[in-house]
Motif scaffolding. Structure first.
Motif, PDB file in Angstrom:
ATOM      1  N   UNK A 188       0.852  -1.262  -0.119  1.00 40.62           N
ATOM      2  CA  UNK A 188      -0.067   0.099  -0.049  1.00 40.62           C
ATOM      3  C   UNK A 188       0.870   1.312   0.011  1.00 40.62           C
ATOM      4  N   UNK A 189       1.076   1.890  -1.138  1.00 41.77           N
ATOM      5  CA  UNK A 189       1.915   2.988  -1.157  1.00 41.77           C
ATOM      6  C   UNK A 189       1.232   4.244  -0.826  1.00 41.77           C
ATOM      7  N   UNK A 190      -0.063   4.362  -0.832  1.00 38.57           N
ATOM      8  CA  UNK A 190      -0.702   5.402  -0.335  1.00 38.57           C
ATOM      9  C   UNK A 190      -0.403   6.061   1.094  1.00 38.57           C
ATOM     10  N   UNK A 191      -0.096   7.357   1.263  1.00 34.65           N
ATOM     11  CA  UNK A 191       0.361   7.799   2.603  1.00 34.65           C
ATOM     12  C   UNK A 191      -0.659   7.480   3.709  1.00 34.65           C
ATOM     13  N   UNK A 192      -0.200   6.711   4.775  1.00 36.76           N
ATOM     14  CA  UNK A 192      -0.966   5.955   6.027  1.00 36.76           C
ATOM     15  C   UNK A 192      -1.822   7.333   6.515  1.00 36.76           C
ATOM     16  N   UNK A 193      -1.326   8.335   6.639  1.00 36.15           N
ATOM     17  CA  UNK A 193      -1.862   9.502   7.387  1.00 36.15           C
ATOM     18  C   UNK A 193      -3.394  10.050   6.561  1.00 36.15           C
ATOM     19  N   UNK A 194      -3.504   9.637   5.343  1.00 41.02           N
ATOM     20  CA  UNK A 194      -4.605   9.960   4.656  1.00 41.02           C
ATOM     21  C   UNK A 194      -5.661   8.972   4.398  1.00 41.02           C
ATOM     22  N   UNK A 195      -5.300   7.942   5.007  1.00 42.41           N
ATOM     23  CA  UNK A 195      -6.252   6.706   5.052  1.00 42.41           C
ATOM     24  C   UNK A 195      -6.751   6.264   6.419  1.00 42.41           C
ATOM     25  N   UNK A 196      -8.109   6.381   6.627  1.00 40.32           N
ATOM     26  CA  UNK A 196      -8.384   5.785   7.961  1.00 40.32           C
ATOM     27  C   UNK A 196      -8.363   4.207   7.952  1.00 40.32           C
ATOM     28  N   UNK A 197      -7.575   3.647   9.000  1.00 40.44           N
ATOM     29  CA  UNK A 197      -7.580   2.007   9.078  1.00 40.44           C
ATOM     30  C   UNK A 197      -6.803   1.749   8.260  1.00 40.44           C
ATOM     31  N   UNK A 198      -5.595   2.413   7.789  1.00 35.95           N
ATOM     32  CA  UNK A 198      -4.645   2.035   6.650  1.00 35.95           C
ATOM     33  C   UNK A 198      -3.575   0.782   7.726  1.00 35.95           C
ATOM     34  N   UNK A 199      -3.205   0.059   6.755  1.00 42.25           N
ATOM     35  CA  UNK A 199      -2.304  -1.074   7.399  1.00 42.25           C
ATOM     36  C   UNK A 199      -0.894  -1.175   6.843  1.00 42.25           C
TER      37      UNK A 199
END
Length: 825
Positions: free
Chosen positions: A547-558
Motif C-alpha cells: 500500500x503506497x498511499x500515505x498512511x496519514x490520509x487513509x483511516x484504518x490503513x495497515x
C-alpha cells in the motif's frame, strides 16, 4: 380528426404499457409516475398541433418541445424561467444528468434506486419513444412500425437484468401493441364503410366479424407462445448479459460454464464517486476473529490499457464447494493463520461482487450462483447481487518476512503470469527512466519492488489529497509522477505500472480499510473506507500486498514488516502486521477532512484524479448547433430564392432582346410576335415565368390543376382571386398567353416584361392571404417541399422498378427452371 385523436391517445397508452418491463430495473414506481407525466404532455401537444392542422414536421417539433418542457418541470436546475421554460443552464443540467447516469449505471446493480440521473434517462427514453410511436401511428399511419421503438424499451431490461425478465411486463407491453394495431384497423374499416366475413357476406360495423375473431385468437396464441417458449426451452431463461459474459468454468447449473463480468461496475469510477460523496453511507459490517485484520477486498483490476487499469472477467467454481487451500503452497518464511469472519452487506451496496478477505477456504450461506476465482481471489455472481446479504467464511491470513520474499526467484520470461501481468500499453520514456533509476543495483524482485514502493514517500515530494493537479503531458501517470499529488487510486495504479515496467507481475486491488468505527471485533465500513492498493506476485509465494498511499490520509490503513510506512517518524516495530490508525486534522479522507473544498468527481477511466481537465466553454457548441439548425430550416427558403432568381433572370432576357417593351403589358393590347433567332430564348423565358407562377400559387395555397391549359389557369386565377385588381389581371393574362404561345405556337411572344408581371401577381396574392400563409411561403415554401417529396417518390419508384427488373432477370436464371426447360426438350 376524432379518429386521429383516438389513435393518439391509444399510442400514448401503448407506449406506457410497453415501458412495463422497466419495473424490473427500478426499486420503486417513481419512474412510472414521471413517465406518465411526460407521455401525457407529448400526447396533449400532439393533439393540439393536429387540431391546428399543423403539418407532420410541425407536430414533431411540438411534441419534442413538449417533452423538453416536461423534463424541465420534472428535473429542474433552478435556472428556469417561470418554472418551466428552459434556459441554457437547464440544458447544461440535462447534460450533467446524462453524464451522471453513466456513472450510476456502473455503480448500481439491479434493482437501482431512484436517483435523478437514472430517472432522467428513463423518462427521456420513454418520452422519445412516445414521440416516435405517435409519428408512426398517427402521422404516417404505420402502427406496425411503432413496435420497433416499443421493442427498444423492452430490450433495456433484457440487456441489463442479470436474471430473466419476468413474463408479466412483456405480456402487458404486447397487449398495448396489439391494442394499437386493433384501433388502427378498426379506424380503417370504418373509413372504408364495410366489413366482410370469410364467405363474402357483409358484416355490420358493430357486428362481431369471424375474421376479426380469428385475428384475435391468433394474437393471443402468438403472445402466449412468446411468453411460454423461453420458459420451456433450457438455456433461454437468463438475461442477455448473463449469456454473453459466461466463460469457461465448472458451471452454475446450466452446464455451459460460469464466468462473471465485474466490468459491470467501473471500479475506479465507483471508488472516486464514493469517496467524493458528501454523505457518509454505511456499506458493510464485518465481524472477524482476527485481532488486526487486513483490508476487506472485493475486486482486482489486472488489465493495463492506455486508459488505465481495468477489471478482467473472472471465472471460477461455486463458492460453496471446497476452495483452494493456500497452505499447500506456503514456503519458509510465510506464516499462515486461519480466521473466521461474518459479513453483512447493507442495502446501500449493490454489486455482483462479494466483499471477502483474501484467500477464503470455506464459505457459508452462499448458494451455487456465487463463484470464486482463485486467481483474482474474488467472489462474484452473474445472477445475484450482494445487496442486503449476510454470509460467513473461513480465510487464511498470510504474513511474509522480507527474507522469504528476497528468496523468491524471478519468474521465467515465458511464464503465463509474467506474460500477462507485466504487459504495459507501450514504452513511456519518463516511466522507463524512473524505473531504471529505482531498481539500479537491486538484485532480487523484492528489493526492486521495495525500491519502487519507497519512492512514493513524503521525502520525494508525494502528498495525499482527494483532488489532483492536472498536467500537460497528455498521460495521466506522467502527470501524477510529476505533480506527486493524489489519493489511493493514483498511488495504487502508478506503483503497479512501475512494478510491471520492472518486469514483475502486479495488479490493483479494491476493497475497504478497517476504518475507525470499531466495536469489539466488529467493524462498520462506510463509503469513505473504500480503498485501492497494489498486489505484487512473487514466485512460490503468491500475491503480496503493498500500500503506497500515505498512511496519514487513509483511516484504518495497515502496514507490514515487508512494506513499512515510509513516512513514519520511526520505523514500525517488526511483526506480523502493524495497523496505523490516522488521527488529527488530516486523518480523514471523508467530507470532514481538509480536502473537502477541492474535491471533484473523477472520470474514473485512468490514473487521473478527481479534478477533471479544464473543459472548453459549452456555448460555442450550442451556437454551432443553433446555426446548423437554422441552416437546415433555411434550406427550403434558400432553394426557393435560388429558383426565383434563376427564373427572374430568364424572364428579363426577353425585354433585353427587343425594344418593344411596353406593348402588350396593358389589358386589351396584343403582344408582338417575332420569329427568328430569339424564338428559343423567348420560349424558355415563358416557360420559366410560368413555372414561377405555378410555384407561387402552390406557396399561397391556391389549387393548381396541371391538366388545365395555361389560359384556363390564368382565367380561373383572375375569376377566383384577382377579380378586383386590374394590374394583376393583365399580368396574369399576359403570363398565360406567353406560356400558351410557347407551348402551341410556332413563334412565341417576345418583348414582354414577364418579370414585372410575376411581381404584380405575387404582390396581389400576398395581399389576399393571411400572415401564417405568407410566413410559411417565405420560410418553408410548400412548392419546394412538394418538389422534394415528388422527387423522393420518383426515386423510390425508379429503385423499385430497377429492383423488380433485377429480380426478374435473376429468376430467369433459376436452376430449377433451366432443368425443367432442358427436360422438356
Amino acid at each position: 380528426m376524432i379518429a386521429s385523436r383516438n389513435i393518439g391517445v391509444v399510442a400514448a397508452a401503448a407506449t406506457l404499457l410497453a415501458a412495463a418491463p422497466l419495473s424490473a430495473i427500478f426499486q420503486s414506481w417513481t419512474w412510472l409516475i414521471e413517465s406518465v407525466i411526460a407521455v401525457a404532455v407529448v400526447a396533449g401537444v400532439a393533439a393540439l398541433t393536429r387540431l391546428a392542422r399543423a403539418p407532420l414536421w410541425g407536430q414533431l417539433l411540438g411534441m419534442l418541445a413538449g417533452l423538453v418542457l416536461a423534463l424541465t418541470w420534472l428535473f429542474p436546475s433552478g435556472e428556469e424561467l417561470i418554472g418551466v421554460l428552459p434556459t441554457p443552464g437547464t440544458f447544461a443540467h440535462f447534460a450533467n444528468l446524462l453524464t451522471a447516469s453513466a456513472q450510476d449505471m456502473r455503480s448500481y446493480g439491479v434493482e437501482v434506486p431512484d436517483t435523478d440521473p437514472l430517472l432522467f434517462i428513463a423518462v427521456l427514453g420513454v418520452g422519445a419513444v412516445a414521440v416516435l410511436v405517435d409519428v408512426l401511428s398517427v402521422g404516417l399511419r404505420r402502427p406496425a412500425l411503432a413496435g420497433l421503438p416499443m421493442l427498444a424499451i423492452y430490450s433495456v431490461p433484457v440487456a441489463v437484468y442479470v436474471d430473466s425478465v419476468p413474463a408479466t411486463p412483456f405480456v402487458v407491453g404486447a397487449a398495448g401493441y396489439l391494442w394499437l394495431l386493433v384501433t388502427d384497423n378498426v379506424d380503417r374499416v370504418r373509413r372504408f364503410g364495410r366489413r366482410f366475413t370469410g364467405d363474402g357476406r357483409d358484416v355490420d360495423v358493430w357486428e362481431p366479424s369471424p375474421l376479426a375473431s380469428a385475428g384475435r385468437r391468433l394474437a393471443v396464441v402468438g403472445v402466449a407462445l412468446a411468453v411460454v417458449l423461453p420458459l420451456a426451452v433450457p438455456g433461454m431463461t437468463g438475461g442477455l448479459l448473463d449469456s454473453l459474459s459466461r466463460g469457461p468454468g465448472n458451471g452454475t447449473g446450466n452446464g455451459n460454464g460460469s464466468g462473471g463480468n465485474s466490468g459491470r461496475i467501473d471500479l475506479f469510477a465507483s471508488l472516486a464517486g464514493q469517496l467524493n460523496q458528501s454523505q457518509v453511507s454505511e456499506l458493510v459490517k464485518v465481524t472477524t476473529s482476527e485481532p488486526n485484520p487486513f483490508y476487506l477486498r472485493y475486486a482486482v483490476a489486472d488489465e493495463l490499457r492506455p486508459t488505465g487499469f481495468q477489471a478482467r472477467n473472472p471465472s471460477g467454481q461455486p463458492a460453496n464447494q471446497n476452495l483452494p487451500n493456500p497452505a499447500d503452497r506456503a514456503g519458509p518464511g510465510v506464516q499462515q493463520t486461519t480466521y473466521k469472519a461474518t459479513v453483512e452487506v447493507t442495502k446501500n451496496l449493490s454489486m455482483s461482487l462479494m466483499p471477502v478477505y483474501a484467500e477464503p477456504v470455506r464459505t457459508e450461506d452462499l448458494n451455487r450462483n456465487w463463484l470464486y476465482d482463485s486467481n483474482q481471489q474474488v467472489v462474484f455472481s452473474n445472477r445475484e447481487n450482494s445487496r442486503g446479504r449476510k454470509y460467513s467464511f473461513d480465510y487464511v491470513r498470510s504474513t511474509y518476512s522480507p527474507a522469504a520474499l528476497r528468496a523468491a526467484l524471478p519468474l521465467s520470461t515465458d511464464h503465463p503470469v509474467r506474460r500477462q501481468l507485466t504487459a504495459t500499453p507501450g514504452p513511456v520514456p519518463e516511466v522507463e527512466d524512473l524505473v531504471k533509476g529505482l531498481i539500479q543495483d537491486k538484485r532480487t524482485d523484492y528489493d526492486k519492488v521495495l525500491g519502487i514502493y519507497q519512492y512514493f514517500s513524503a521525502d520525494n515530494g508525494f502528498r495525499y489529497r482527494l483532488s489532483t493537479e492536472s498536467g500537460s503531458s497528455g498521460q495521466d501517470i506522467v502527470d501524477f509522477l510529476t505533480n506527486k499529488v493524489g489519493y489511493c487510486q493514483q498511488y495504487a495504479a502508478s506503483m503497479a505500472w512501475l512494478v510491471r515496467s520492472a518486469g514483475i507481475p502486479a495488479r490493483v486491488a479494491f476493497g475497504f480499510t478497517n476504518g475507525t468505527n470499531r466495536d469489539g471485533d466488529t467493524f462498520t465500513l462506510t463509503n469513505l473506507n473504500l480503498h485501492a492498493w497494489t498486489e505484487v506476485f512473487f514466485n512460490g509465494v503468491g500475491w503480496v500486498p503493498f500500500d503506497a498511499t500515505p498512511a496519514y490520509g487513509v483511516p484504518g490503513s495497515s502496514r507490514w514488516a515487508w512494506a513499512p510506512d515510509t513516512d513514519a517518524p520511526e520505523p514500525s516495530a517488526p511483526g506480523t502486521g502493524v495497523t496505523d490508525t490516522p488521527t488529527g486534522p488530516e486523518a480523514s479522507a471523508g467530507p470532514a477532512g481538509p480536502d473537502k473544498a477541492d474535491r471533484d468527481v473523477d472520470d474514473g477511466l485512468s490514473l487521473a484524479g478527481t479534478t477533471p481537465a479544464e473543459q472548453p466553454p459549452v456555448w460555442p457548441w450550442w451556437a454551432a448547433g443553433l446555426l446548423a439548425l437554422l441552416a437546415l430550416l433555411a434550406l427550403p427558403a434558400l432553394r426557393r430564392l435560388a429558383l426565383r432568381r434563376r427564373r427572374g433572370g430568364q424572364a428579363a432576357s426577353a425585354a433585353a432582346a427587343s425594344a418593344t417593351v411596353d406593348e402588350g403589358t396593358k389589358p386589351g393590347t396584343r403582344a408582338v410576335v417575332v420569329g427568328g433567332a430569339d424564338a428559343n430564348r423567348a420560349r424558355a423565358d415563358a416557360h420559366a415565368a410560368w413555372a414561377e407562377l405555378l410555384d407561387t400559387l402552390v406557396d399561397f395555397r391556391i389549387p393548381v390543376d396541371l391538366t388545365e391549359t395555361p389560359r384556363a389557369t390564368a382565367d380561373r386565377l383572375v375569376r377566383d382571386t384577382l377579380s378586383d385588381d386590374t394590374a394583376a389581371i393583365g399580368s396574369a393574362q399576359l403570363l398565360g398567353r406567353a406560356e400558351e404561345r410557347a407551348r402551341y405556337a410556332r413563334d412565341p411572344l417576345t418583348g414582354e416584361r414577364l418579370l414585372p408581371a410575376l411581381r404584380a401577381v405575387r404582390g396581389a396574392l400576398a395581399a389576399r392571404t393571411n400572415r401564417r400563409t405568407r410566413l410559411l411561403a417565405a420560410v418553408l415554401p410548400p412548392s419546394v417541399l412538394l418538389r422534394w417529396r415528388t422527387g423522393l417518390a420518383d426515386t423510390s419508384g425508379r429503385m423499385a422498378a430497377l429492383t423488380g427488373r433485377a429480380r426478374y432477370r435473376l429468376l430467369r436464371w433459376n436452376p430449377r427452371r433451366l432443368l425443367a426447360n432442358r427436360a422438356a426438350r
